[in-house]
Write a protein that holds these residues in place. Structure first.
Motif, PDB file in Angstrom:
ATOM      1  N   THR A  89       0.834  -1.208   0.000  1.00  0.00           N
ATOM      2  CA  THR A  89       0.000   0.000   0.000  1.00  0.00           C
ATOM      3  C   THR A  89       0.864   1.250   0.000  1.00  0.00           C
ATOM      4  N   PHE A  90       1.973   1.208   0.729  1.00  0.00           N
ATOM      5  CA  PHE A  90       2.893   2.348   0.714  1.00  0.00           C
ATOM      6  C   PHE A  90       3.552   2.494  -0.648  1.00  0.00           C
ATOM      7  N   SER A 117      10.725   4.661  -3.908  1.00  0.00           N
ATOM      8  CA  SER A 117      11.453   3.854  -4.888  1.00  0.00           C
ATOM      9  C   SER A 117      12.481   2.941  -4.225  1.00  0.00           C
ATOM     10  N   ARG A 118      12.683   3.108  -2.920  1.00  0.00           N
ATOM     11  CA  ARG A 118      13.646   2.283  -2.185  1.00  0.00           C
ATOM     12  C   ARG A 118      12.901   1.317  -1.270  1.00  0.00           C
ATOM     13  N   ALA A 119      13.603   0.293  -0.819  1.00  0.00           N
ATOM     14  CA  ALA A 119      13.006  -0.697   0.079  1.00  0.00           C
ATOM     15  C   ALA A 119      12.502  -0.016   1.347  1.00  0.00           C
ATOM     16  N   LEU A 120      11.309  -0.379   1.757  1.00  0.00           N
ATOM     17  CA  LEU A 120      10.663   0.289   2.894  1.00  0.00           C
ATOM     18  C   LEU A 120      11.278  -0.107   4.232  1.00  0.00           C
ATOM     19  N   TYR A 121      11.539  -1.382   4.435  1.00  0.00           N
ATOM     20  CA  TYR A 121      11.905  -1.854   5.770  1.00  0.00           C
ATOM     21  C   TYR A 121      13.194  -1.221   6.312  1.00  0.00           C
ATOM     22  N   PRO A 122      14.277  -1.102   5.524  1.00  0.00           N
ATOM     23  CA  PRO A 122      15.467  -0.420   6.053  1.00  0.00           C
ATOM     24  C   PRO A 122      15.191   1.041   6.430  1.00  0.00           C
TER      25      PRO A 122
END
Length: 387
Positions: A89-90, A117-122
């Motif tokens: 969703t993000f 555009s970058r990985a959310l978790y980090p």
């Protein structure tokens, strides 16, 4: 289940269903509950141009980041899917159900610190934020029906739209986010202006029963789906139509096309018998009514080599009797009446007599005699009573 040798269509192994998750974001509008939907890219490999809820596949990272979820026990065995739904969703709409280290919700201002555009978790880890999986309520599980070559096992969640956030489509996978009442989305789809697939349609039907978003969320659970469905498809008027397990055609489709083949016509046929198995046909009498639905079902068991048994030959309608006679060429070895009602048994004796004229052999009429108090239209006397 029928023996595989009796199936009309060869069995085949369905494609593997990939784990996926989706999120229904809800809010209260001026006319009732509204849900956020988006239009998929017209170039997408799966469901191009369809209006959907945000979501996507469960990734490997979703399995490895449970420490970034607020409330350690939230989500239960669907916790990984909940993380995937919030992450997708993000990525697709820029909406994030997350909290700061002190428990306060993320706002539009906080979102400026994140790069979609970058990985959310980090990025969450760097900010010290956690995904609010406890705000996502379990709604349902949908598995793509067996006839589709690209299948997903999708968990549907529902949550309130977070305050101070606005949807912004990524313009790659999703376009045109829109808040819509379930009733309006269904009406537009019916008019051909809002393409949706079966699970989306059925989910909107469920949602349309609620006047407020809070009522819908209260009907959901923490970790158990309200339903778990793998639809089946059949042909109605020559067009594919899908059904859930509680729909009446589902059992027939499971019998005739157990591997999900989209080949069985569900239209009620008065002119010709409908094949159900290699030795089983159904011919529906043209006596539609409140009591009989589309008509009484006569079943023809057997084949030309074995001869046929006709079960419930139906009402005294000459056209129906002639069709039973023509299909079997009069090679009927027995006529069975399940009961003596006027829509099930009156054709038994005329059908037996017609067989005698055609083949010289009179098939016995079997069943249970009507009671002495039965109406004249339901009077029935078999040649031999069945126990």
């Amino acid at each position: 289940m029928a023996r595989p040798t009796l199936q009309l269509h060869p069995r085949k192994e369905p494609a593997v269903a990939h784990p996926a998750a989706t999120l229904l974001l809800l809010r209260d509008g001026a006319l009732g509950v509204e849900v956020l939907m988006t239009r998929r890219s017209p170039n997408a490999s799966f469901l191009p141009g369809a209006y959907v809820f945000p979501g996507g596949r469960v990734d490997a990272d979703d399995h490895q980041t449970h420490t970034l979820a607020r409330a350690p026990d939230a989500g239960g065995r669907y916790r990984t899917a909940a993380l995937a739904a919030l992450r997708e969703t993000f990525e697709e709409l820029g909406i994030l159900l997350a909290v700061q280290a002190d428990g306060r919700p993320i706002t539009r201002t906080h979102l400026q610190a994140l790069d979609r555009s970058r990985a959310l978790y980090p990025q969450l880890q760097a900010q010290g934020w956690s995904l609010a999986v406890d705000q996502a309520r379990m709604l349902a599980c949908w598995t793509t029906d067996r006839s589709v070559p690209k299948r997903f096992d999708t968990v549907f969640f529902a949550a309130l739209m977070p305050d101070q956030q606005e949807p912004v489509a990524d313009e790659m996978e999703q376009f045109e986010p829109v808040w819509v009442r379930p009733q309006d989305a269904l009406a537009q789809h019916q008019a051909g202006n809002f393409f949706m697939i079966f699970p989306t349609i059925r989910t909107l039907h469920w949602l349309s029963a609620f006047e407020q978003a809070g009522q819908a969320l209260a009907a959901c659970t923490e970790d158990e789906p309200l339903w778990n469905s793998t639809p089946r498809g059949g042909l109605v008027g020559g067009q594919p139509q899908r059904f859930m397990e509680q729909d009446l055609p589902y059992a027939e489709l499971a019998l005739v096309c157990p591997s999900g083949q989209l080949e069985h016509a569900l239209d009620w046929q008065h002119e010709r018998p409908v094949p159900l198995l290699r030795n089983l046909h159904r011919l529906t009498a043209p006596n539609a009514s409140v009591m009989t639905g589309p008509g009484t079902n006569s079943y023809i068991v057997g084949d030309a080599a074995s001869g046929y048994i006709v079960i419930d030959p139906g009402p005294l309608l000459n056209d129906h009797i002639e069709r039973l006679l023509a299909f079997t060429a009069g090679q009927i070895t027995a006529i069975v009446c399940t009961h003596s009602h006027a829509d099930h048994s009156p054709a038994a004796r005329p059908l037996a007599q017609a067989c005698a004229r055609l083949t010289g052999r009179t098939p016995p009429v079997l069943g249970l005699a009507s009671a002495a108090t039965a109406r004249s239209t339901a009077a029935f006397a078999p040649d031999r009573a069945l126990a």
